[in-house]
Scaffold this motif. Structure first.
Motif, PDB file in Angstrom:
ATOM      1  N   ILE A  51       0.871  -1.181   0.000  1.00  0.00           N
ATOM      2  CA  ILE A  51       0.000   0.000   0.000  1.00  0.00           C
ATOM      3  C   ILE A  51       0.905   1.228   0.000  1.00  0.00           C
ATOM      4  CG2 ILE A  51      -1.829   1.242   1.199  1.00  0.00           C
ATOM      5  CD1 ILE A  51      -2.743  -1.469   0.234  1.00  0.00           C
ATOM      6  N   GLU A  52       0.797   2.035  -1.013  1.00  0.00           N
ATOM      7  CA  GLU A  52       1.669   3.204  -1.144  1.00  0.00           C
ATOM      8  C   GLU A  52       1.542   4.135   0.069  1.00  0.00           C
ATOM      9  OE1 GLU A  52       3.881   4.072  -3.459  1.00  0.00           O
ATOM     10  OE2 GLU A  52       3.606   2.294  -4.705  1.00  0.00           O
ATOM     11  N   GLU A  53       0.300   4.403   0.453  1.00  0.00           N
ATOM     12  CA  GLU A  53       0.065   5.283   1.591  1.00  0.00           C
ATOM     13  C   GLU A  53      -1.132   4.743   2.364  1.00  0.00           C
ATOM     14  OE1 GLU A  53      -0.174  10.072   2.541  1.00  0.00           O
ATOM     15  OE2 GLU A  53       0.062   9.345   0.482  1.00  0.00           O
ATOM     16  N   VAL A  54      -0.913   4.387   3.625  1.00  0.00           N
ATOM     17  CA  VAL A  54      -1.955   3.781   4.446  1.00  0.00           C
ATOM     18  C   VAL A  54      -2.897   4.871   4.962  1.00  0.00           C
ATOM     19  CG1 VAL A  54      -2.427   2.511   6.560  1.00  0.00           C
ATOM     20  CG2 VAL A  54      -0.508   1.832   5.096  1.00  0.00           C
ATOM     21  N   HIS A  55      -4.160   4.786   4.569  1.00  0.00           N
ATOM     22  CA  HIS A  55      -5.161   5.763   4.992  1.00  0.00           C
ATOM     23  C   HIS A  55      -6.298   5.128   5.781  1.00  0.00           C
ATOM     24  CE1 HIS A  55      -3.560   9.201   2.815  1.00  0.00           C
ATOM     25  NE2 HIS A  55      -3.467   8.465   1.715  1.00  0.00           N
ATOM     26  N   THR A  56      -6.712   3.923   5.378  1.00  0.00           N
ATOM     27  CA  THR A  56      -7.939   3.344   5.908  1.00  0.00           C
ATOM     28  C   THR A  56      -7.666   2.131   6.791  1.00  0.00           C
ATOM     29  OG1 THR A  56      -8.279   1.761   4.110  1.00  0.00           O
ATOM     30  CG2 THR A  56      -9.071   4.031   3.760  1.00  0.00           C
ATOM     31  N   ALA A  57      -8.729   1.687   7.477  1.00  0.00           N
ATOM     32  CA  ALA A  57      -8.626   0.476   8.299  1.00  0.00           C
ATOM     33  C   ALA A  57      -8.287  -0.735   7.443  1.00  0.00           C
ATOM     34  CB  ALA A  57      -9.950   0.261   9.038  1.00  0.00           C
ATOM     35  N   GLU A  58      -8.853  -0.793   6.249  1.00  0.00           N
ATOM     36  CA  GLU A  58      -8.523  -1.900   5.339  1.00  0.00           C
ATOM     37  C   GLU A  58      -7.050  -1.872   4.957  1.00  0.00           C
ATOM     38  OE1 GLU A  58      -9.401  -2.551   0.735  1.00  0.00           O
ATOM     39  OE2 GLU A  58     -11.183  -2.978   1.961  1.00  0.00           O
ATOM     40  N   ASP A  59      -6.521  -0.697   4.666  1.00  0.00           N
ATOM     41  CA  ASP A  59      -5.103  -0.576   4.306  1.00  0.00           C
ATOM     42  C   ASP A  59      -4.193  -1.142   5.389  1.00  0.00           C
ATOM     43  OD1 ASP A  59      -5.887   0.748   2.004  1.00  0.00           O
ATOM     44  OD2 ASP A  59      -5.465   2.756   2.796  1.00  0.00           O
ATOM     45  N   VAL A  60      -4.519  -0.854   6.641  1.00  0.00           N
ATOM     46  CA  VAL A  60      -3.682  -1.311   7.752  1.00  0.00           C
ATOM     47  C   VAL A  60      -3.578  -2.825   7.756  1.00  0.00           C
ATOM     48  CG1 VAL A  60      -3.511  -1.478  10.270  1.00  0.00           C
ATOM     49  CG2 VAL A  60      -4.158   0.689   9.205  1.00  0.00           C
ATOM     50  N   VAL A  61      -4.719  -3.494   7.621  1.00  0.00           N
ATOM     51  CA  VAL A  61      -4.734  -4.947   7.772  1.00  0.00           C
ATOM     52  C   VAL A  61      -4.137  -5.647   6.560  1.00  0.00           C
ATOM     53  CG1 VAL A  61      -6.172  -6.979   8.193  1.00  0.00           C
ATOM     54  CG2 VAL A  61      -6.734  -4.794   9.280  1.00  0.00           C
ATOM     55  N   GLY A  69     -20.955  -0.233  10.746  1.00  0.00           N
ATOM     56  CA  GLY A  69     -22.008   0.004   9.771  1.00  0.00           C
ATOM     57  C   GLY A  69     -21.512   0.437   8.406  1.00  0.00           C
ATOM     58  N   VAL A  70     -20.200   0.475   8.211  1.00  0.00           N
ATOM     59  CA  VAL A  70     -19.613   0.807   6.917  1.00  0.00           C
ATOM     60  C   VAL A  70     -18.425  -0.106   6.672  1.00  0.00           C
ATOM     61  CG1 VAL A  70     -20.344   3.225   6.950  1.00  0.00           C
ATOM     62  CG2 VAL A  70     -18.134   2.594   7.911  1.00  0.00           C
ATOM     63  N   ASP A  71     -17.972  -0.177   5.448  1.00  0.00           N
ATOM     64  CA  ASP A  71     -16.842  -1.023   5.098  1.00  0.00           C
ATOM     65  C   ASP A  71     -15.547  -0.439   5.668  1.00  0.00           C
ATOM     66  OD1 ASP A  71     -16.322  -3.425   3.142  1.00  0.00           O
ATOM     67  OD2 ASP A  71     -14.658  -2.025   2.827  1.00  0.00           O
ATOM     68  N   PRO A  72     -14.601  -1.300   6.057  1.00  0.00           N
ATOM     69  CA  PRO A  72     -13.328  -0.793   6.587  1.00  0.00           C
ATOM     70  C   PRO A  72     -12.584   0.131   5.634  1.00  0.00           C
ATOM     71  CG  PRO A  72     -13.542  -3.139   7.023  1.00  0.00           C
ATOM     72  CD  PRO A  72     -14.678  -2.769   6.125  1.00  0.00           C
ATOM     73  N   VAL A 108      -1.162  -8.367   7.066  1.00  0.00           N
ATOM     74  CA  VAL A 108      -1.346  -9.822   7.035  1.00  0.00           C
ATOM     75  C   VAL A 108      -1.978 -10.326   5.743  1.00  0.00           C
ATOM     76  CG1 VAL A 108      -1.516  -9.975   9.540  1.00  0.00           C
ATOM     77  CG2 VAL A 108      -3.596  -9.673   8.191  1.00  0.00           C
ATOM     78  N   GLY A 109      -2.308  -9.440   4.826  1.00  0.00           N
ATOM     79  CA  GLY A 109      -2.872  -9.879   3.559  1.00  0.00           C
ATOM     80  C   GLY A 109      -4.382  -9.891   3.541  1.00  0.00           C
ATOM     81  N   ARG A 110      -4.937 -10.114   2.358  1.00  0.00           N
ATOM     82  CA  ARG A 110      -6.378  -9.965   2.167  1.00  0.00           C
ATOM     83  C   ARG A 110      -7.180 -11.138   2.710  1.00  0.00           C
ATOM     84  NH1 ARG A 110      -9.221  -6.124   0.025  1.00  0.00           N
ATOM     85  NH2 ARG A 110      -7.253  -5.115  -0.535  1.00  0.00           N
ATOM     86  N   GLU A 111      -6.659 -12.354   2.642  1.00  0.00           N
ATOM     87  CA  GLU A 111      -7.445 -13.494   3.111  1.00  0.00           C
ATOM     88  C   GLU A 111      -7.719 -13.406   4.610  1.00  0.00           C
ATOM     89  OE1 GLU A 111      -7.607 -18.376   2.913  1.00  0.00           O
ATOM     90  OE2 GLU A 111      -5.680 -17.366   2.604  1.00  0.00           O
ATOM     91  N   LEU A 112      -6.706 -13.096   5.409  1.00  0.00           N
ATOM     92  CA  LEU A 112      -6.912 -12.953   6.844  1.00  0.00           C
ATOM     93  C   LEU A 112      -7.765 -11.725   7.157  1.00  0.00           C
ATOM     94  CD1 LEU A 112      -3.353 -13.927   8.089  1.00  0.00           C
ATOM     95  CD2 LEU A 112      -5.453 -15.252   8.369  1.00  0.00           C
ATOM     96  N   TYR A 113      -7.606 -10.692   6.356  1.00  0.00           N
ATOM     97  CA  TYR A 113      -8.463  -9.509   6.495  1.00  0.00           C
ATOM     98  C   TYR A 113      -9.930  -9.903   6.321  1.00  0.00           C
ATOM     99  CZ  TYR A 113     -10.956  -5.407   4.605  1.00  0.00           C
ATOM    100  OH  TYR A 113     -11.875  -4.434   4.341  1.00  0.00           O
ATOM    101  N   GLU A 114     -10.228 -10.692   5.315  1.00  0.00           N
ATOM    102  CA  GLU A 114     -11.606 -11.107   5.064  1.00  0.00           C
ATOM    103  C   GLU A 114     -12.129 -12.011   6.180  1.00  0.00           C
ATOM    104  OE1 GLU A 114     -13.660 -10.158   2.746  1.00  0.00           O
ATOM    105  OE2 GLU A 114     -12.337  -9.084   1.364  1.00  0.00           O
TER     106      GLU A 114
END
Length: 378
Positions: free
Chosen positions: A126-136, A158-161, A140-146
């Motif tokens: 991630i070039e620049e970490v802004h969101t909660a999704e970016d952090v995870v 109530g909203v997407d990370p 640890v990658g997208r599979e563990l994030y999901e």
């Protein structure tokens, strides 16, 4: 005429009431909308005789010795290290993610060095970490994030990370060892007789009068006071003149079940398909012995009492406008999670209240030189 009116009987308001009454010898009227003191940390015995937290689990942890020393005037402590499991793919796995989480989830036998390689192979750049999704996903990658984060966060907020500030998931570490404690703080204890008993002792002072089931907006023109401390929602204080700040609320379902233990730890998170986010079993927190056990199911909602400021850039921008209004009110001290639109832990709120009292000591003469007021309208 009261020297001080303090709005809100949670940690911020109660600490300041105690300090002002005991250290300055001034009179305090402490009010709260609810029918009890202690704010969201309020605990009580249910019909089964089990001490429960009415507003979900409150786990005390801190690295600040000064805060422990202060609160220890009002409680003794029971050692307790918080552990949380996540119900993922039919298993109960440690959260925060650690070595055991990955080995059990994937049937592996990695060591800490190999686990770091495992994470490295799955991280997204991630070039620049802004969101909660970016952090995870960058950790640890997208599979563990999901599996562990996305569903839980969407239910909680109530909203997407991808639409939330990075602060949401930055609070939860990822470990390459087997440490399964939720917190790493040097002091992890629970008040031995509960939070409510601690608040009762804190507020047991002849200079403090408490009025419950009392709304500030209904009494601010009727009760004479000289100085004001406000711990409620900052936008409400100013009559929402700039718009409403979004808060997330919770609905709690409290149940008692006919078994001695329901789950292996105090809290189990449910990040996948269930409507609730977590189940709390309180006997793990209190150490009580009982043939039955009491649980709380948590359901996040937009309706109800404000619990969590929603961390999105547009909300922070709106708060900055209210913060400027607050700064212009030199006759009012705004303290606490709701008044400063921050997701503080309990120890942080205590620290903020003690720091506010230190500023009061430096700037406000005892006996009050401020203009007496029947009200401090928004």
């Amino acid at each position: 005429m009261f020297d001080w009116l303090i709005v809100g009987a949670g940690f911020a308001g109660s600490v300041l009431a105690e300090r002002i009454a005991s250290q300055r010898g001034e009179s305090v009227l402490l009010i709260d909308r609810r029918n009890h003191i202690g704010g969201n940390a309020y605990d009580c015995y249910d019909e089964a005789g089990i001490l429960i937290h009415r507003y979900g689990p409150h786990i005390f942890h801190t690295n600040a010795r000064s805060i422990v020393d202060y609160l220890s005037h009002f409680t003794t402590w029971r050692p307790y290290e918080h552990r949380v499991l996540a119900a993922v793919d039919g298993m109960l796995l440690p959260i925060p993610i650690n070595l055991d989480t990955i080995n059990r989830l994937y049937g592996l036998d990695l060591d800490p060095v190999e686990l770091e390689d495992f994470f490295a192979s799955r991280r997204e750049t991630i070039e620049e970490v802004h969101t909660a999704e970016d952090v995870v996903v960058s950790t640890v990658g997208r599979e563990l994030y999901e599996k562990f984060f996305r569903g839980y966060t969407r239910k909680q907020w109530g909203v997407d990370p991808s639409q939330l500030s990075k602060s949401v998931t930055a609070r939860v570490p990822t470990r390459t060892n087997r440490d399964d404690r939720y917190f790493g703080d040097s002091f992890q204890h629970m008040p031995a007789n509960g939070y409510t008993r601690m608040f009762e002792r804190m507020l047991n002072h002849p200079n403090i009068k408490i009025m419950l089931q009392t709304d500030y907006r209904e009494v601010r023109d009727r009760i004479p006071f000289r100085k004001l401390i406000y711990t409620g929602p900052v936008d409400e204080f100013f009559d929402w003149r700039l718009g409403r700040l979004p808060y997330r609320s919770l609905r709690f379902e409290h149940v008692t079940v006919e078994c001695e233990q329901f789950q292996p730890v105090a809290v189990v998170n449910y990040p996948q398909t269930e409507d609730f986010t977590r189940i709390t079993e309180y006997k793990h927190l209190t150490g009580q012995k009982n043939a039955r056990t009491s649980l709380t199911y948590e359901y996040p909602t937009d309706i109800g009492d404000p619990y969590y400021p929603v961390p999105r850039p547009e909300n922070e921008a709106l708060y900055k406008q209210y913060e400027a209004l607050s700064a212009s009110r030199t006759d009012v001290w705004f303290v606490g999670r709701l008044a400063t639109y921050r997701y503080y832990n309990m120890d942080q709120v205590v620290g903020q209240a003690l720091a506010t009292f230190a500023r009061i000591q430096k700037t406000v003469p005892i006996g009050g030189a401020l203009q007496p007021a029947m009200a401090v309208p928004g």
